[in-house]
Write a protein that holds these residues in place. Structure first.
Motif, PDB file in Angstrom:
ATOM      1  N   THR A 105       5.259   1.394   9.587  1.00 27.50           N
ATOM      2  CA  THR A 105       5.162   2.447   8.565  1.00 27.50           C
ATOM      3  C   THR A 105       4.504   3.696   9.129  1.00 27.50           C
ATOM      4  N   GLN A 106       3.630   3.547  10.097  1.00 28.62           N
ATOM      5  CA  GLN A 106       2.980   4.712  10.698  1.00 28.62           C
ATOM      6  C   GLN A 106       3.903   5.442  11.661  1.00 28.62           C
ATOM      7  N   ARG A 107       4.748   4.696  12.356  1.00 28.81           N
ATOM      8  CA  ARG A 107       5.582   5.296  13.413  1.00 28.81           C
ATOM      9  C   ARG A 107       6.941   5.803  12.935  1.00 28.81           C
ATOM     10  N   LEU A 108       7.393   5.322  11.790  1.00 30.21           N
ATOM     11  CA  LEU A 108       8.704   5.750  11.303  1.00 30.21           C
ATOM     12  C   LEU A 108       8.522   6.666  10.100  1.00 30.21           C
ATOM     13  N   PRO A 109       8.679   7.979  10.302  1.00 33.78           N
ATOM     14  CA  PRO A 109       8.469   8.918   9.194  1.00 33.78           C
ATOM     15  C   PRO A 109       9.365   8.628   7.994  1.00 33.78           C
ATOM     16  N   GLU A 110      10.549   8.060   8.228  1.00 34.85           N
ATOM     17  CA  GLU A 110      11.455   7.732   7.125  1.00 34.85           C
ATOM     18  C   GLU A 110      10.801   6.716   6.179  1.00 34.85           C
ATOM     19  N   LEU A 111      10.032   5.805   6.718  1.00 35.16           N
ATOM     20  CA  LEU A 111       9.349   4.807   5.890  1.00 35.16           C
ATOM     21  C   LEU A 111       8.186   5.415   5.128  1.00 35.16           C
ATOM     22  N   ARG A 112       7.439   6.285   5.769  1.00 39.47           N
ATOM     23  CA  ARG A 112       6.273   6.905   5.117  1.00 39.47           C
ATOM     24  C   ARG A 112       6.675   7.688   3.881  1.00 39.47           C
ATOM     25  N   ALA A 113       7.882   8.229   3.865  1.00 36.16           N
ATOM     26  CA  ALA A 113       8.333   9.070   2.759  1.00 36.16           C
ATOM     27  C   ALA A 113       8.832   8.269   1.555  1.00 36.16           C
ATOM     28  N   LEU A 114       9.020   6.984   1.712  1.00 34.83           N
ATOM     29  CA  LEU A 114       9.624   6.181   0.636  1.00 34.83           C
ATOM     30  C   LEU A 114       8.600   5.767  -0.417  1.00 34.83           C
ATOM     31  N   PRO A 115       9.018   5.780  -1.702  1.00 35.13           N
ATOM     32  CA  PRO A 115       8.144   5.198  -2.732  1.00 35.13           C
ATOM     33  C   PRO A 115       8.034   3.696  -2.491  1.00 35.13           C
ATOM     34  N   ARG A 116       6.919   3.134  -2.905  1.00 34.46           N
ATOM     35  CA  ARG A 116       6.642   1.722  -2.634  1.00 34.46           C
ATOM     36  C   ARG A 116       6.939   0.847  -3.840  1.00 34.46           C
ATOM     37  N   LEU A 117       7.537  -0.278  -3.562  1.00 34.98           N
ATOM     38  CA  LEU A 117       7.666  -1.345  -4.536  1.00 34.98           C
ATOM     39  C   LEU A 117       6.506  -2.290  -4.232  1.00 34.98           C
ATOM     40  N   VAL A 118       5.508  -2.282  -5.101  1.00 33.14           N
ATOM     41  CA  VAL A 118       4.304  -3.075  -4.896  1.00 33.14           C
ATOM     42  C   VAL A 118       4.361  -4.293  -5.810  1.00 33.14           C
ATOM     43  N   LEU A 119       4.227  -5.455  -5.226  1.00 33.45           N
ATOM     44  CA  LEU A 119       4.256  -6.701  -5.990  1.00 33.45           C
ATOM     45  C   LEU A 119       2.857  -7.061  -6.448  1.00 33.45           C
ATOM     46  N   PRO A 120       2.739  -7.705  -7.588  1.00 33.17           N
ATOM     47  CA  PRO A 120       1.423  -8.212  -7.980  1.00 33.17           C
ATOM     48  C   PRO A 120       0.986  -9.284  -6.977  1.00 33.17           C
ATOM     49  N   PRO A 121      -0.324  -9.549  -6.867  1.00 35.54           N
ATOM     50  CA  PRO A 121      -0.785 -10.574  -5.925  1.00 35.54           C
ATOM     51  C   PRO A 121      -0.126 -11.920  -6.216  1.00 35.54           C
ATOM     52  N   PRO A 122       0.045 -12.739  -5.169  1.00 36.75           N
ATOM     53  CA  PRO A 122       0.678 -14.047  -5.381  1.00 36.75           C
ATOM     54  C   PRO A 122      -0.130 -14.914  -6.344  1.00 36.75           C
ATOM     55  N   GLU A 123       0.586 -15.690  -7.136  1.00 39.72           N
ATOM     56  CA  GLU A 123      -0.068 -16.585  -8.076  1.00 39.72           C
ATOM     57  C   GLU A 123      -0.698 -17.743  -7.316  1.00 39.72           C
TER      58      GLU A 123
ATOM     59  N   PRO B 125      -4.585  -9.657   1.530  1.00 35.79           N
ATOM     60  CA  PRO B 125      -4.735 -10.242   0.193  1.00 35.79           C
ATOM     61  C   PRO B 125      -3.417 -10.402  -0.568  1.00 35.79           C
ATOM     62  N   ALA B 126      -2.462  -9.531  -0.320  1.00 34.40           N
ATOM     63  CA  ALA B 126      -1.164  -9.628  -0.993  1.00 34.40           C
ATOM     64  C   ALA B 126      -0.141 -10.333  -0.109  1.00 34.40           C
ATOM     65  N   GLY B 127      -0.624 -10.997   0.938  1.00 34.92           N
ATOM     66  CA  GLY B 127       0.266 -11.582   1.929  1.00 34.92           C
ATOM     67  C   GLY B 127       1.044 -12.790   1.454  1.00 34.92           C
ATOM     68  N   MET B 128       2.281 -12.851   1.916  1.00 41.95           N
ATOM     69  CA  MET B 128       3.170 -13.988   1.669  1.00 41.95           C
ATOM     70  C   MET B 128       4.315 -13.866   2.655  1.00 41.95           C
ATOM     71  N   SER B 129       5.128 -14.883   2.746  1.00 49.04           N
ATOM     72  CA  SER B 129       6.261 -14.817   3.657  1.00 49.04           C
ATOM     73  C   SER B 129       7.253 -13.762   3.171  1.00 49.04           C
TER      74      SER B 129
ATOM     75  N   ASP C 290       0.840  -1.201   0.000  1.00 45.16           N
ATOM     76  CA  ASP C 290       0.000   0.000   0.000  1.00 45.16           C
ATOM     77  C   ASP C 290       0.871   1.244   0.000  1.00 45.16           C
ATOM     78  N   GLY C 291       0.318   2.330  -0.503  1.00 47.51           N
ATOM     79  CA  GLY C 291       1.001   3.603  -0.403  1.00 47.51           C
ATOM     80  C   GLY C 291       1.466   4.147  -1.725  1.00 47.51           C
ATOM     81  N   PRO C 292       2.231   5.241  -1.663  1.00 47.96           N
ATOM     82  CA  PRO C 292       2.661   5.931  -2.882  1.00 47.96           C
ATOM     83  C   PRO C 292       3.692   5.117  -3.664  1.00 47.96           C
TER      84      PRO C 292
END
Length: 190
Positions: free
Chosen positions: A117-135, A147-151, A89-91
């Protein structure tokens, strides 16, 4: 009530029971991208934890512990140029952005990762690498809570495939499948 059976001794490196130990199977995967694992302190001793195994397999990786009473880590590592966050999730980064030089991986359960991600402002500012849902057919030990969960190990293998190609990621994917298979064959995480 009868006493609980003693748990078998665990490997100090991969954290699995010694009879399930994966250490001899952990590949050394070379990547251009640096992976920084931000592991929640509650994940460190979990038998189900895969972030530590992923960090062992990647030659260009750093493992940091979040929430440890023993001390803190230098937050500057999260602010280095070209750093992205592996998160569903996120930008997201603009389509024409160069690939990340560094990817931060949150090694935690979903509620812990979201709080991080809510408590660390450094994380909130980062662009996200979003993976497609698991096959369908991805070997998992349990049903994911997102829904996008995996190990963490599966997510890192998929991120490496996306950033550096499936051939670079193949040893990580094999390691993740072997881990699930060994645990499933024994029916336990002990």
């Amino acid at each position: 009530m009868p006493p609980r059976a003693a748990r078998p001794p665990r490997c100090t490196r991969c954290n699995l029971a010694k009879h399930l130990c994966l250490c001899a199977e952990v590949p050394q995967v070379e990547t251009r991208t640096r992976f920084v694992f931000l592991q929640h302190v509650m994940e460190v001793s979990k038998r189900s934890n895969t972030g530590g195994v992923a960090a062992l397999a990647l030659s260009n990786a750093k493992l940091l512990i979040h929430g440890s009473m023993a001390g803190t880590f230098d937050m500057e590592v999260l602010s280095e140029p070209g750093t992205w966050l592996l998160f569903p999730d996120g930008p997201t980064a603009p389509p024409d952005a160069p690939p990340p030089r560094q990817v931060v991986v949150l090694d935690a359960n979903w509620s812990q990762a979201r709080r991080m991600t809510q408590r660390l402002p450094e994380l909130r500012a980062l662009p996200r690498l979003v993976l497609p849902p698991p096959e369908p057919g991805l070997l998992m030990l349990r049903e994911p809570s997102h829904p996008a969960g995996m190990s963490t190990l599966d997510a890192v293998a998929r991120a490496v495939a996306l950033l550096e190609g499936p051939e670079v990621a193949a040893p990580l994917a094999r390691l993740a499948a072997l881990r699930v298979q060994r645990i499933a064959d024994c029916g336990t995480l002990n």
